[in-house]
Design a protein around this motif. Sequence first.
Motif: not given
Length: 193
Positions: A76-79, A92-96, A99-101
């Motif tokens: 999520i974002g840069g986390a 989480f913020d939907g604008g951030v 990615e998922s694996w």
Amino acid sequence: MITWERLTQADFVTTEWSGGTTTQLAISPERAAYGDREFLWRLSSATVELDHSDFTPLPDYDRLLSVLKGSIQLKIGGAEPMELEPGRVAAFDGGVPVESWGRCVDFNLMVRKGTGRGFLTELRYEEPCEQTIQPGVKTRVHGLYCVSGRVRLPEFGLEAGAGELLLCRDAQGQAVRLESGPGVVIAAAIREA
């Protein structure tokens, strides 16, 4: 007086997205179209069928995501990436960018920013039991999605089986008594902002 409704597969809308399918369980207003991005909130369940995918940007919404089956890793974002397995909720913020694996079946709650705050909780019952949920004074929407087993609201004469949703669109902060188990239920709530 508050009212609950039982929603089944016949009430849901399933569509395809780039990584699988998504099933809209409920939306507000009831006639809103997800694609118009003018809804207040939406409950859905999606299949993630790709080993790697990018989430659709939804900058006007806060999102909550839980896994019903399987597991995925979210960035999520840069986390740092986090493992999301059944029982854990990611908010989480939907604008951030997200990615998922991995592959899974998930459960989503989207709430328009500034209109309310969403909550998701997994209720896991190893044996039959009765429980009273106190959703909070400002809770206006309450949903119980049956993942497995059955969930019953004896006060309202309603029962849902696996893959069905019990929904109250005007909860007025009222407590609800449920009977369930063995099985798993996802409790969703939206409180006033």
